[in-house]
Design an enzyme around this catalytic site. Structure first.
Site, PDB file in Angstrom:
ATOM      1  N   ASP A 466      71.535  91.546  20.413  1.00 23.49           N
ATOM      2  CA  ASP A 466      71.436  92.963  20.019  1.00 23.49           C
ATOM      3  C   ASP A 466      72.622  93.365  19.148  1.00 23.49           C
ATOM      4  OD1 ASP A 466      70.417  95.522  19.928  1.00 23.49           O
ATOM      5  OD2 ASP A 466      70.249  95.757  22.096  1.00 23.49           O
ATOM      6  N   ASP A 532      62.197 100.015  19.465  1.00 18.95           N
ATOM      7  CA  ASP A 532      62.238 100.415  20.877  1.00 18.95           C
ATOM      8  C   ASP A 532      61.037 101.289  21.231  1.00 18.95           C
ATOM      9  OD1 ASP A 532      64.497  99.079  21.646  1.00 18.95           O
ATOM     10  OD2 ASP A 532      65.857 100.747  21.264  1.00 18.95           O
TER      11      ASP A 532
HETATM   12  C1  GLA Z   1      69.119  98.527  22.455  1.00 14.58           C
HETATM   13  C2  GLA Z   1      67.839  97.725  22.362  1.00 14.58           C
HETATM   14  C3  GLA Z   1      67.044  97.875  23.624  1.00 14.58           C
HETATM   15  C4  GLA Z   1      67.863  97.473  24.818  1.00 14.58           C
HETATM   16  C5  GLA Z   1      69.158  98.270  24.852  1.00 14.58           C
HETATM   17  C6  GLA Z   1      70.079  97.756  25.934  1.00 14.58           C
HETATM   18  O1  GLA Z   1      68.893  99.873  22.397  1.00 14.58           O
HETATM   19  O2  GLA Z   1      67.095  98.104  21.249  1.00 14.58           O
HETATM   20  O3  GLA Z   1      65.869  97.095  23.562  1.00 14.58           O
HETATM   21  O4  GLA Z   1      68.126  96.104  24.766  1.00 14.58           O
HETATM   22  O5  GLA Z   1      69.854  98.194  23.625  1.00 14.58           O
HETATM   23  O6  GLA Z   1      71.264  98.439  25.982  1.00 14.58           O
END
Ligand code: GLA
Length: 727
Positions: A466, A532
């Protein structure tokens, strides 16, 4: 095919040609990019004219050569240009550079950046030399014949004693003839990434890109230039992308003489790169394709290119279950073990524990950088959970954000200078965190070792990588302003080392959802998290926007709980499953919290997906409507051999007494008989009929009496049909 003859250079793919020539003044004059042309008599492509305008510039004594009216392969400043140039460089006295042709070679090995395409058919390098100094500019062309793609990049080599400065060096510049074009960009924000927007190219310049150090959700590097008349399946469309994950830009400028000048490359706003004697500077690769079969044509070329020449991972990707929306930061060994059991029963092939698994990470203010297990959360250790997962024949994975650091972390306490922070100024944070200075070798080593420990000590087979904030507070530049470029190259160095050492490790790309969905990351990540936002209505639009530049198999999609955590909209499990199936499939929910019917639906869907993915991995797809604006997204997904077609219809809003939906399929064999089945229906028809007559959707609910056989598709509803060739 690459041919150099009589000062004409012809690069050809199966269906396209790219032609330029060397002028008597040593300039490279661009002549054609578009459909395939013959090898000979290319001089017909050259304009025969005297000086274009009364106020044009020309070499003294030769009025037949209007400098500012000629389309150059690459343009340089200080030539009386009326349009933006692709290259701006200066020496220490501020003197600008102007290059002329020196040599051209076919078949040389290209000095690309680490993140680059692979498997080209041939290469061409055209070497240009500055008129006054010992500085070379190489223009590289990599040819991918079967997928109708040419990639381009530039390299500058400084053989002077003095430093030189690069202010702007685009990866590609292309002049397209005709003044009735539109530009389509794919932009948005968190939760609504890569939505198509079409802009008329009027006079002046359209400039877009990112400045944040990442390719960004706000403006994807993929864009298209198309004839205003071009539709989904006909007329001329050009498409471009960049193999790069950092700050980028692209522009389209229409001049008054019927030419649109297109460029893409590194973001040049504020850019400055100092090149010392003996050093060279390489731009990322620009990717371009052309099709006279409309937007589906260029998408299919780009899809095949990404599948064959960008992604490197070899192996099947698992159907995975991710813990994020099921647990957020509230992670315990007991819960994870229960999810592993539930996932295994339903047929998942991997379980990935998202953010919150590591030491002291109780919320998003803490512990980034400390990639070690938390014994309070996992008393028996991560390795025992990983082993349990593996004993159920599933891969165990975890989330990591390796480019980041929290102030409240052991890593920061030990190495405060590793974080990008402006001394003595109020800190700028993003999600409470700082970025590590990836350009430091010691930081690169730390990340590679940290990942190595996860793989070797904990037995991790899958990493979700990430990246949740933009770059800021750069205070460690070497006097030039090229940190975003050097950061991106350092990231690639790290990814190179990790993927070479652990070729079986599956790395999922992620950046606050789909904020770094680009060809650079796809060199290392076989798939990237699309967004997301997993609500089917939003998701159908995001996936469709993404599909213009990227194939389905690199889009990671999850089914999640209803009501959706991002939009709070409720939806049927069928819609969520049908949309998530159009990509690499997974879920982020607690399988143990599903009702019996939903469990069954999910388990059935996993079986169907495992069957389909064999041909989905290199499928050919068509958008049969413009789902970015229409009420329906209609996707035809076809196996490479054309034997299987999956037709996915997503309806945004239900209207009573709606118009009949007649869907004309593409790419079928006229004479073959096809069997159509799905949604309780079985029919047969010949390819010719399905292509020209269409398949009328059994959807006739008029608001009087509803029966199952009426096949109503409600709000955010889906219908899926399979069309199988019988012979
Ligand atoms: C980001 C990602 C999510 C998740 C969060 C975890 O926002 O896009 O899918 O992994 O971080 O903190």
């Amino acid at each position: 095919m690459i041919k150099i003859e009589d000062k004409f250079i012809h690069i050809a793919t199966n269906n396209t040609s790219y032609v330029f020539c060397i002028t008597p003044y040593g300039d490279l004059q661009h002549l054609h990019y578009g459909g395939r042309v013959a090898d000979n008599h290319l001089d017909v492509l050259k304009e025969l004219r005297s000086v274009l305008l009364v106020n044009t510039l020309y070499p003294d004594g030769d009025e037949s050569y209007g400098i500012d009216g000629t389309c150059f392969e690459y343009s340089f400043a200080n030539r009386g240009n009326s349009s933006a140039v692709g290259t701006i460089m200066s020496d220490k006295n501020g003197g600008v550079f102007d290059f002329v042709f020196s040599n051209a070679k076919i078949g040389e090995v290209p000095p690309t950046l680490a993140a680059s395409s692979h498997g080209y058919d041939n290469t061409l390098v055209v070497i240009m030399k500055d008129k006054c100094r010992n500085v070379m500019l190489e223009l590289w062309y990599l040819v991918y014949e079967n997928v109708d793609v040419i990639t381009r990049f530039a390299r500058v080599i400084n053989c002077e004693k003095e430093d030189i400065s690069i202010h702007k060096l685009m990866s590609a510049q292309l002049d397209i003839f005709g003044d009735d074009f539109e530009l389509t960009t794919f932009d948005g924000a968190w939760g609504r990434e890569r939505i198509a927007k079409t802009h008329t190219i009027n006079s002046g310049s359209f400039l877009a890109g990112s400045h944040s150090g990442m390719s960004g959700a706000e403006c994807n590097p993929f864009f298209m230039i198309k004839d205003k008349s071009a539709g989904c399946n006909c007329d001329d469309v050009f498409a471009f992308n960049l193999v790069y994950s950092g700050s980028h830009q692209f522009s389209a400028e229409r001049n008054p003489y019927g030419v649109v000048s297109v460029m893409n490359g590194i973001q040049s706003d504020g850019f400055l790169y100092k090149l010392q004697q003996g050093q060279n500077f390489v731009t990322p690769e620009s990717v371009m394709t052309f099709s006279c079969f409309g937007t589906n044509g260029v998408s299919q070329n780009m899809h095949a290119f990404v599948q064959k020449h960008i992604t490197r991972y070899v192996g099947q990707l698992p159907v995975m279950l991710n813990s994020w929306e099921a647990m957020y930061f509230d992670i315990t060994e007991q819960k994870v073990m229960a999810v592993i059991d539930g996932a295994s029963e339903l047929g998942f092939e991997a379980v990935v524990v998202d953010d919150g698994w590591f030491k002291n990470r109780h919320n998003d203010t803490l512990a980034l950088g400390d990639w070690v297990e938390d014994k309070n959360k996992f008393p028996n250790g991560i390795v025992s959970v990983a082993n349990y997962c593996k004993s159920k024949d599933m891969i165990f994975g975890i989330w990591i954000e390796p480019e980041m650091i929290s102030v409240d972390s052991d890593l920061y306490r030990a190495n405060p200078t590793w974080a990008l922070m402006t001394p003595k100024a109020k800190a700028i944070v993003g999600r409470n965190q700082y970025i590590l200075d990836l350009t430091k070798t010691i930081v690169q080593d730390y990340i590679v070792e940290a990942v190595g420990r996860l793989v070797e000590d904990y037995g991790i087979g899958y990493l979700k990588w990430d990246f949740n904030r933009r770059l800021s507070d750069i205070c460690c530049d070497d006097g030039s302003q090229s940190y975003h470029y050097r950061y991106t190259l350092s990231l690639y160095q790290i990814m190179e080392r990790i993927t070479k050492k652990y070729p079986k490790l599956i790395i999922e790309g992620c950046a606050s959802g789909g904020g770094r969905f680009d060809l650079g990351m796809l060199c290392y990540c076989p798939f990237v998290w699309v967004s997301d936002n997993t609500d089917p209505l939003s998701r159908a639009e995001i996936q469709e926007g993404t599909s213009y530049g990227y194939p389905m198999n690199v889009m990671l999609n999850h089914i999640s709980a209803s009501p959706n955590h991002q939009t709070e909209r409720s939806s049927k499990i069928k819609s969520r499953l049908d949309i998530a199936h159009c990509g690499a499939f997974g879920a982020q929910l607690d399988p143990n919290k599903l009702c019996k019917e939903d469990k069954q639906a999910l388990s059935d869907a996993i079986k169907v997906y495992k069957n389909d993915r064999v041909w989905l991995e290199n499928c050919k797809s068509y958008r049969l409507s413009n789902g970015q604006v229409d009420n329906h997204c209609i996707w035809q997904i076809m196996s490479k051999d054309g034997d299987y077609v999956k037709l996915v219809i997503f309806k945004k809003r239900f209207y009573t007494v709606d118009a009949t939906l007649k869907i004309k399929l593409k790419g079928l064999d006229d004479d073959a008989l096809y069997e159509i089945f799905g949604e309780g229906l079985t029919r047969q028809a010949y390819g010719l009929t399905l292509k020209n007559g269409g398949f009328v959707l059994p959807q006739n609910y008029q608001g009087v009496k509803y029966e199952e056989s009426t096949g109503r598709i409600g709000d955010s509803g889906t219908a899926v049909y399979y069309i199988k060739k019988k012979g």
